[in-house]
Design a protein around this motif. Structure first.
Motif, PDB file in Angstrom:
ATOM      1  N   GLU A  39      -2.189  -4.668   0.998  1.00 32.36           N
ATOM      2  CA  GLU A  39      -2.167  -3.205   0.923  1.00 32.36           C
ATOM      3  C   GLU A  39      -0.920  -2.781   0.138  1.00 32.36           C
ATOM      4  N   PRO A  40      -1.095  -1.976  -0.924  1.00 32.42           N
ATOM      5  CA  PRO A  40       0.037  -1.656  -1.813  1.00 32.42           C
ATOM      6  C   PRO A  40       1.271  -1.151  -1.068  1.00 32.42           C
ATOM      7  N   GLY A  41       2.390  -1.837  -1.292  1.00 36.74           N
ATOM      8  CA  GLY A  41       3.667  -1.439  -0.720  1.00 36.74           C
ATOM      9  C   GLY A  41       3.858  -1.768   0.741  1.00 36.74           C
ATOM     10  N   LEU A  42       2.780  -2.148   1.439  1.00 37.90           N
ATOM     11  CA  LEU A  42       2.841  -2.336   2.888  1.00 37.90           C
ATOM     12  C   LEU A  42       2.462  -3.737   3.325  1.00 37.90           C
ATOM     13  N   GLY A  43       1.505  -4.348   2.663  1.00 39.00           N
ATOM     14  CA  GLY A  43       1.020  -5.660   3.046  1.00 39.00           C
ATOM     15  C   GLY A  43       2.097  -6.726   2.910  1.00 39.00           C
ATOM     16  N   TYR A  44       1.845  -7.850   3.544  1.00 37.03           N
ATOM     17  CA  TYR A  44       2.854  -8.913   3.599  1.00 37.03           C
ATOM     18  C   TYR A  44       3.350  -9.305   2.219  1.00 37.03           C
ATOM     19  N   TYR A  45       2.442  -9.439   1.263  1.00 34.51           N
ATOM     20  CA  TYR A  45       2.851  -9.881  -0.069  1.00 34.51           C
ATOM     21  C   TYR A  45       3.293  -8.744  -0.982  1.00 34.51           C
TER      22      TYR A  45
END
Length: 371
Positions: A39-45
């Motif tokens: 998820e853009p800006g939020l996900g782990y990567y």
């Protein structure tokens, strides 16, 4: 580019709950895994949390082979060089380049034989770290956000396929269900829980026995390989090498592997629960290398070989490089080939657009016949 969030978990959790509500109260695990990781800006990567490092004291969650020993990339470069020459190309492509350590090792080893090094990575924060690592080669390195129409050259992907979202299938009392995620009330708010729904989806092979059985299917990884094949064939051609942990189909869907392979990594500890600490830890699944090879072949590529990481690196001269290294360097590099560490669990599959050459990494120990 979406700015990274230093404390992503709460906002990410809220966003996944919204996605569940909009989908009628249930989403497949592949959708959940995709949001948790990308998820853009939020996900782990895509968030700003530390990920790669040798020790948990650094705040990191795991170490990959290039961070373990520079001999990894130096040895892999032997195969990449041969593939560049065999395909008449001068560009290297890397998917999911992490810290940029592998790119640096390859660029330093390959020298003038590489005109351009292209990285495709979804993480803005990792891209910034890669740019710092690769500053010396700024004239050769470029980044892309999306697939180009054609790819020419040699593609490398180290621990990329395992991070692609998977669907979970659960056999219970003889019936097959897709395992998904729902919102669930907890003491301190709204959390996540599993929920199974009847499905027509099935594993690619029948699972012997009548016992309950959890496994994964890898439709996104196979679609990724098919897309890669399409673009390699649209260009002048090339080759691809993927290194990851996994099994051929017969081992992957063995009746005794009834708990699946999904695993999480945080602070160098592994746990099997992806529904907690969402966005703060890695989520992976082992690779079905038979599925990868079939997807490549069905899309027009040829399999160069399939071997354990140990055989692959030894075929490319790792033992000789270790003999010329210090004791400390040898100790670290040994982990790449030790059977109880990365040597046997990790496998390598090679793919190409033409069959008129034999890859050095598979001259001994090729297990293509087991795929």
């Amino acid at each position: 580019m979406t700015a990274p969030n230093l404390n992503p978990s709460s906002e990410l959790t809220q966003r996944i709950h919204q996605a569940i509500a909009q989908a009628g109260g249930w989403i497949g695990f592949d959708r959940f895994m995709a949001m948790a990781l990308y998820e853009p800006g939020l996900g782990y990567y895509t968030n700003a949390l530390q990920k790669f490092g040798a020790m948990p004291s650094s705040g990191s969650d795991f170490v990959t082979a290039p961070g373990m020993s520079p001999l990894f990339g130096q040895t892999l470069a032997v195969q990449v060089r041969q593939a560049l020459q065999a395909t008449g190309t001068d560009e290297v492509w890397e998917f999911g380049a992490g810290t940029g350590a592998l790119a640096l090792q390859l660029l330093e080893s390959l020298g003038a034989s590489v005109r351009r090094y292209t990285i495709i990575d979804l993480s803005g924060t990792l891209r910034a770290r890669q740019a710092d690592t690769l500053l010396k080669y700024a004239d050769k390195v470029c980044w892309l956000d999306a697939w180009p129409d054609a790819i020419e050259g040699v593609v490398v992907g180290n621990e990329v396929l395992d991070a692609m979202p998977v669907q979970l299938l659960q056999r219970t009392r003889g019936d097959w269900y897709e395992r998904g995620v729902v919102s669930a009330a907890e003491v301190d708010g709204l959390g996540f829980a599993w929920q199974d729904r009847l499905t027509d989806l099935r594993p690619p092979v029948d699972i012997d026995g009548e016992h309950d059985y959890l496994t994964e299917i890898h439709l996104q990884a196979e679609a990724f390989v098919a897309s890669l094949a399409e673009r390699l064939l649209a260009g002048k051609g090339g080759a691809a090498f993927f290194l990851d942990y996994g099994f051929p189909e017969g081992e992957y869907f063995h009746p005794q592997r009834h708990m699946g392979t999904v695993m999480c990594h945080q602070l160098h500890q592994a746990d099997p629960d992806p529904l907690v600490a969402v966005g703060q830890k890695d989520i992976t699944a082992h690779v079905n290398f038979t599925g990868v090879a079939l997807a490549a072949q069905n899309a027009g590529l040829h399999v160069l070989g399939y071997a354990s990481q140990a055989w692959f690196l030894l075929n490319l001269g790792l033992a000789e490089r270790m003999a010329a290294s210090s004791l400390a360097e040898r100790s670290q590099a040994q982990r790449l080939v030790n059977e109880h560490e990365m040597g046997e669990l990790f496998k390598v599959v090679g793919l190409t657009t033409s069959t008129d050459w034999a890859a050095q990494g598979f001259v001994r120990g090729d297990r293509s016949h087991r795929l």
